[in-house]
Write a protein that holds these residues in place. Structure first.
Motif, PDB file in Angstrom:
ATOM      1  N   UNK A 155     -12.607  12.472  -6.464  1.00  0.00           N
ATOM      2  CA  UNK A 155     -12.814  11.812  -4.809  1.00  0.00           C
ATOM      3  C   UNK A 155     -13.869  10.558  -5.000  1.00  0.00           C
ATOM      4  N   UNK A 156     -14.632  10.467  -5.922  1.00  0.00           N
ATOM      5  CA  UNK A 156     -15.538   9.365  -5.955  1.00  0.00           C
ATOM      6  C   UNK A 156     -15.858   8.951  -7.447  1.00  0.00           C
ATOM      7  N   UNK A 157     -14.850   7.815  -7.542  1.00  0.00           N
ATOM      8  CA  UNK A 157     -15.159   7.225  -9.063  1.00  0.00           C
ATOM      9  C   UNK A 157     -15.398   5.729  -8.728  1.00  0.00           C
ATOM     10  N   UNK A 181       0.887  -1.195  -0.032  1.00  0.00           N
ATOM     11  CA  UNK A 181      -0.057  -0.152   0.244  1.00  0.00           C
ATOM     12  C   UNK A 181       0.704   1.334   0.013  1.00  0.00           C
ATOM     13  N   UNK A 222     -16.218   2.747  -4.525  1.00  0.00           N
ATOM     14  CA  UNK A 222     -15.825   3.892  -4.939  1.00  0.00           C
ATOM     15  C   UNK A 222     -14.402   4.172  -4.328  1.00  0.00           C
ATOM     16  N   UNK A 223     -13.777   4.882  -5.503  1.00  0.00           N
ATOM     17  CA  UNK A 223     -12.296   4.879  -5.418  1.00  0.00           C
ATOM     18  C   UNK A 223     -12.047   6.526  -5.668  1.00  0.00           C
ATOM     19  N   UNK A 224     -10.710   6.974  -4.978  1.00  0.00           N
ATOM     20  CA  UNK A 224     -10.313   8.228  -5.375  1.00  0.00           C
ATOM     21  C   UNK A 224      -9.076   7.999  -6.419  1.00  0.00           C
ATOM     22  N   UNK A 284      -2.004   7.282  -8.837  1.00  0.00           N
ATOM     23  CA  UNK A 284      -2.101   7.967  -7.579  1.00  0.00           C
ATOM     24  C   UNK A 284      -0.923   7.727  -6.918  1.00  0.00           C
ATOM     25  N   UNK A 285      -0.392   8.495  -5.705  1.00  0.00           N
ATOM     26  CA  UNK A 285       0.603   8.548  -5.100  1.00  0.00           C
ATOM     27  C   UNK A 285       0.995   7.134  -4.755  1.00  0.00           C
ATOM     28  N   UNK A 286       0.126   6.700  -4.008  1.00  0.00           N
ATOM     29  CA  UNK A 286       0.207   5.098  -3.713  1.00  0.00           C
ATOM     30  C   UNK A 286      -0.824   4.059  -4.509  1.00  0.00           C
ATOM     31  N   UNK A 336      -6.833   5.276  -0.768  1.00  0.00           N
ATOM     32  CA  UNK A 336      -7.536   5.770  -2.031  1.00  0.00           C
ATOM     33  C   UNK A 336      -9.117   5.294  -2.023  1.00  0.00           C
ATOM     34  N   UNK A 382      -5.516  15.567  -3.937  1.00  0.00           N
ATOM     35  CA  UNK A 382      -4.768  16.646  -3.556  1.00  0.00           C
ATOM     36  C   UNK A 382      -5.469  17.425  -2.395  1.00  0.00           C
ATOM     37  N   UNK A 383      -4.812  18.639  -2.217  1.00  0.00           N
ATOM     38  CA  UNK A 383      -5.598  19.694  -1.097  1.00  0.00           C
ATOM     39  C   UNK A 383      -4.770  20.836  -0.982  1.00  0.00           C
ATOM     40  N   UNK A 404      -8.260  -5.796   1.992  1.00  0.00           N
ATOM     41  CA  UNK A 404      -7.223  -4.733   2.605  1.00  0.00           C
ATOM     42  C   UNK A 404      -7.438  -3.305   1.845  1.00  0.00           C
ATOM     43  N   UNK A 457      -1.850   1.238  -5.220  1.00  0.00           N
ATOM     44  CA  UNK A 457      -2.807  -0.063  -4.675  1.00  0.00           C
ATOM     45  C   UNK A 457      -3.830   0.720  -4.018  1.00  0.00           C
ATOM     46  N   UNK A 458      -5.133   0.434  -4.768  1.00  0.00           N
ATOM     47  CA  UNK A 458      -6.335   0.923  -3.797  1.00  0.00           C
ATOM     48  C   UNK A 458      -6.865  -0.276  -2.816  1.00  0.00           C
ATOM     49  N   UNK A 459      -7.047  -1.447  -3.173  1.00  0.00           N
ATOM     50  CA  UNK A 459      -7.635  -2.464  -2.443  1.00  0.00           C
ATOM     51  C   UNK A 459      -7.352  -3.818  -2.980  1.00  0.00           C
TER      52      UNK A 459
END
Lengths: 156, 104
Positions: A77-79, A42, A121-123, A100-102, B65, A155-156, B61, A104-106
């Protein structure tokens, strides 16, 4: 025999049983979560490293993985994402967002009758490929689809 | 923390279609507070297990994101109306979440 004393004793026993039943149900959630979180996978910064650390390297492209994502996501934020694997013997599915910066999402493991399907739903930080990898037996398969992101979700 | 989770499970043929919503901030740890310029610490659910009548069917897991107030859906073959679906989740700070529903 004193009937009042009997009733009193009975109710004390019942309360005691209830209390232990409650404490058992409170303990349960902790016991169910046994696997340890794969920190290396992750926190990997590239999709190649993330796939390797999560145990999905060497994937062969497969049209038997159905990946449903929007072509354009207005809000990263919600894909919404849906994956179905039609590969026999599928035991797990991992979701990656390439930029993405990291990445792996899930990582999802299926057992005891769960169909190899997940909806979530993923970012997404920016426009990039979403890549899903599937484990079936000792083989790895993958499928990718590009999602154009109008407004990044990390981001932010 | 039952109020943090909303669940629905409905039969579609011989498959239970389960949908789950967990109330959680899912903070990535990569955002900066605009006033203090400091990173907002990561706070996210990282493990989720779903069971049918006490038997694990889905073991997940998650990373940072997964969207805020996470939604997920899954399908279980061989479930029957009245069967119990439970979901246990834990976040990176050790907070536990629990939800259950009966298959309708």
């Amino acid at each position: 025999m004193n009937p009042v004393r009997r009733t009193l004793l009975k109710s004390i026993v019942t309360v005691g049983m209830l209390a232990s039943a409650i404490s058992v149900s409170l303990v349960k959630p902790a016991a169910a979560l046994v696997a340890s979180w794969n920190k290396n996978a992750f926190s990997a910064k590239t999709i190649a490293d993330a796939m390797k650390e999560a145990g999905y390297s060497g994937a062969a492209e497969s049209g038997d993985i159905l990946l449903k994502v929007p072509d354009i996501a207005e809000d990263g934020a919600i894909v919404p994402l849906e994956v179905t694997s039609n590969i026999p013997g599928t035991t797990s599915i991992a979701i990656f967002a390439e930029k993405n910066p990291n990445p792996l999402v899930a990582d999802i493991q299926f057992s005891n009758g769960a169909l190899p399907y997940i909806s979530m739903h993923i970012k997404m930080a920016e426009t990039s490929f979403v890549r899903v990898a599937v484990k079936a037996g000792d083989k790895i398969y993958a499928q990718s689809k590009e999602v154009k992101v109008t407004l990044g979700g990390c981001g932010g | 923390m039952d109020n943090e989770m909303k669940m629905r499970a409905t039969m579609q043929g011989d498959v239970a279609d389960v949908k789950v919503l967990i109330k959680h901030i899912m903070e990535t740890g990569l955002r900066k507070d605009p006033t203090t310029k400091q990173f907002i610490p990561a706070h996210f659910i990282n493990q989720v297990v779903a069971s049918l009548n006490g038997v694990t069917v889905l073991d997940m897991q998650w990373g940072v994101a997964v969207s805020k107030n996470p939604f997920f859906g899954f399908k279980v073959k061989g479930a029957k109306p009245g069967d119990k679906i439970t979901v246990n989740a834990v976040d990176n700070l050790g907070t536990k979440f629990y939800g259950e529903t009966a298959v309708a």
